[in-house]
Design a protein around this motif. Structure first.
Motif, PDB file in Angstrom:
ATOM      1  N   ILE A 152       0.869  -1.325   0.268  1.00  0.00           N
ATOM      2  CA  ILE A 152       0.193   0.235  -0.192  1.00  0.00           C
ATOM      3  C   ILE A 152       0.947   1.018   0.196  1.00  0.00           C
ATOM      4  CG2 ILE A 152      -2.182   1.375   1.348  1.00  0.00           C
ATOM      5  CD1 ILE A 152      -2.545  -1.300   1.974  1.00  0.00           C
ATOM      6  N   ASN A 153       2.139   1.299   0.636  1.00  0.00           N
ATOM      7  CA  ASN A 153       3.093   2.656   0.888  1.00  0.00           C
ATOM      8  C   ASN A 153       3.759   2.437  -0.875  1.00  0.00           C
ATOM      9  OD1 ASN A 153       2.411   3.002   3.550  1.00  0.00           O
ATOM     10  ND2 ASN A 153       4.187   2.022   4.187  1.00  0.00           N
ATOM     11  N   ALA A 154       3.512   1.653  -1.758  1.00  0.00           N
ATOM     12  CA  ALA A 154       4.510   2.067  -3.043  1.00  0.00           C
ATOM     13  C   ALA A 154       3.101   2.256  -4.077  1.00  0.00           C
ATOM     14  CB  ALA A 154       5.411   0.607  -3.149  1.00  0.00           C
ATOM     15  N   GLU A 155       2.416   2.128  -3.040  1.00  0.00           N
ATOM     16  CA  GLU A 155       0.839   2.943  -4.090  1.00  0.00           C
ATOM     17  C   GLU A 155       0.109   1.472  -4.892  1.00  0.00           C
ATOM     18  OE1 GLU A 155       1.593   5.870  -6.099  1.00  0.00           O
ATOM     19  OE2 GLU A 155       1.046   7.516  -4.281  1.00  0.00           O
ATOM     20  N   THR A 175      -0.893  -3.620 -14.381  1.00  0.00           N
ATOM     21  CA  THR A 175      -0.473  -2.303 -14.048  1.00  0.00           C
ATOM     22  C   THR A 175       0.791  -1.869 -13.318  1.00  0.00           C
ATOM     23  OG1 THR A 175      -1.834  -0.818 -13.436  1.00  0.00           O
ATOM     24  CG2 THR A 175      -1.780  -1.032 -15.979  1.00  0.00           C
ATOM     25  N   ASP A 176       0.325  -2.754 -11.999  1.00  0.00           N
ATOM     26  CA  ASP A 176       1.748  -2.172 -10.920  1.00  0.00           C
ATOM     27  C   ASP A 176       2.463  -3.584 -10.717  1.00  0.00           C
ATOM     28  OD1 ASP A 176       0.160   0.130 -10.507  1.00  0.00           O
ATOM     29  OD2 ASP A 176      -1.180  -0.763  -8.625  1.00  0.00           O
ATOM     30  N   PHE A 177       2.901  -3.740 -11.417  1.00  0.00           N
ATOM     31  CA  PHE A 177       3.359  -5.260 -11.410  1.00  0.00           C
ATOM     32  C   PHE A 177       5.267  -4.138 -10.565  1.00  0.00           C
ATOM     33  CE2 PHE A 177       6.115  -8.983 -12.485  1.00  0.00           C
ATOM     34  CZ  PHE A 177       5.468 -10.265 -12.334  1.00  0.00           C
ATOM     35  N   LYS A 182       9.061  -4.281  -7.233  1.00  0.00           N
ATOM     36  CA  LYS A 182      10.608  -3.354  -5.740  1.00  0.00           C
ATOM     37  C   LYS A 182       9.666  -3.548  -4.331  1.00  0.00           C
ATOM     38  CE  LYS A 182      12.476   0.978  -6.254  1.00  0.00           C
ATOM     39  NZ  LYS A 182      12.325   0.719  -4.599  1.00  0.00           N
ATOM     40  N   ALA A 183       8.735  -3.720  -4.500  1.00  0.00           N
ATOM     41  CA  ALA A 183       8.241  -3.375  -2.891  1.00  0.00           C
ATOM     42  C   ALA A 183       8.726  -4.640  -1.886  1.00  0.00           C
ATOM     43  CB  ALA A 183       6.478  -2.900  -2.369  1.00  0.00           C
TER      44      ALA A 183
END
Length: 239
Positions: A152-155, A175-177, A182-183
Motif C-alpha cells: 500500500i505504501n508503494a501505491e 499495471t502495478d507489477f 520492487k516493494a
C-alpha cells in the motif's frame, strides 16, 4: 479467490516440464525483452521482470546471459506475440500465448492440436473475456499485515493475498507489477519467488466429469506443450 492451490499446482507443473522447452521459452522472452530496450536490467524494467521470472523457474544464469548477449549483438531475429483461444472438452476453455517468427507455422500447429483432441479453435476474444489479467507473486512469507502495508505504501493495487503452507500469493493489478516486485524485494531482500509473472486466471473453474473428457483434455495439453512456438497455456480446468 481460493486460487492458492492452483498457483502451487502450476508451479509444480512448470518444474515437471521438459527443461529444453522451458529454456527455449525463456531464451526467446529474455532476448525480446532485452532487444525492446537497453539490454541492462537496471535500465530496462521489462527485462528485470523477465529475469526475476526466469529465476523463479530455475532457469540457469548462463541461459539468461546468452539471451542478453545475443540482444547486444547484431542478431536480427524477431518474434511476434500471438494469442489463440478455443474450447476443449466439457465446459473447458483455453488461451494459448505464442512467440513466433512464423505466424503461419504457429497457427497451423495450434489448430492441429485442437483437431487431434476433438477441440474447437475459436476467434480472438472468444474466451479470454472470461479471464482476468493479474500480476502474481508467490514466495515463502507469512506476515500478511506487514506485506500489505509495504504494498500500500508503494501505491500498489492489491487484489488479493493468500497464504497456504507458508507460501504467500500476492495478486496485483498488472499495471502495478513492477512497483509490487520492487516493494516485495525491498521488504524481503533475499526473497526467492516460486512464481513472478503477469498471468491469466479464469473467472470460474470447471471440473471435467467423464474419463473421455479427461483423456481428450490431457491430449490437448500434451500436444500444445510439444509445440515449439507455444509459450504459455491458460485454462479453466480445476487441477
Amino acid at each position: 479467490m481460493g486460487r492458492a492451490h492452483e498457483v502451487r499446482a502450476a508451479s509444480m507443473a512448470k518444474t515437471a516440464a521438459l527443461k529444453t522447452k522451458l529454456y527455449s521459452r525463456f531464451g526467446k522472452e529474455l532476448y525480446m525483452a532485452a532487444k525492446a530496450g537497453v539490454p541492462d536490467p537496471d535500465m530496462n524494467q521489462g527485462l528485470k521482470r523477465k529475469i526475476a521470472e526466469a529465476k523463479a523457474n530455475q532457469i540457469p544464469a548462463d541461459v539468461v546471459k546468452r539471451a542478453i548477449e545475443k540482444a547486444k549483438g547484431a542478431s536480427n531475429e524477431n518474434y511476434d506475440p500471438v494469442r489463440y483461444e478455443g474450447f476443449g472438452p466439457g465446459a473447458s476453455t483455453i488461451v494459448i500465448d505464442c512467440l513466433t517468427d512464423n505466424v503461419n507455422r504457429s497457427v497451423s500447429a495450434v489448430k492441429t492440436c485442437f483437431n487431434k483432441a476433438h477441440a474447437k479453435m475459436g476467434v480472438a476474444g472468444c474466451v479470454s473475456h472470461s479471464y482476468d489479467t493479474v500480476g502474481l507473486f508467490s514466495f515463502p512469507y507469512e506476515d500478511e499485515e506487514t506485506m500489505l502495508d509495504a504494498l500500500i505504501n508503494a501505491e500498489v493495487e492489491v487484489t488479493d493475498v493468500e497464504i497456504e503452507e507458508g507460501i504467500m500469493s500476492v495478486y496485483t493489478a498488472p499495471t502495478d507489477f513492477g512497483k509490487a516486485q520492487k516493494a516485495i524485494e525491498d521488504l524481503i531482500p533475499e526473497v526467492k519467488f516460486d512464481v513472478c509473472e503477469i498471468t491469466l486466471f479464469p473467472q470460474e473453474y470447471v471440473q471435467l466429469e467423464t474419463d473421455e473428457d479427461k483423456e481428450l483434455w490431457e491430449r490437448l495439453i500434451t500436444l500444445l506443450n510439444d509445440c515449439e512456438d507455444v509459450q504459455s497455456i491458460y485454462h479453466n480446468v480445476k487441477n
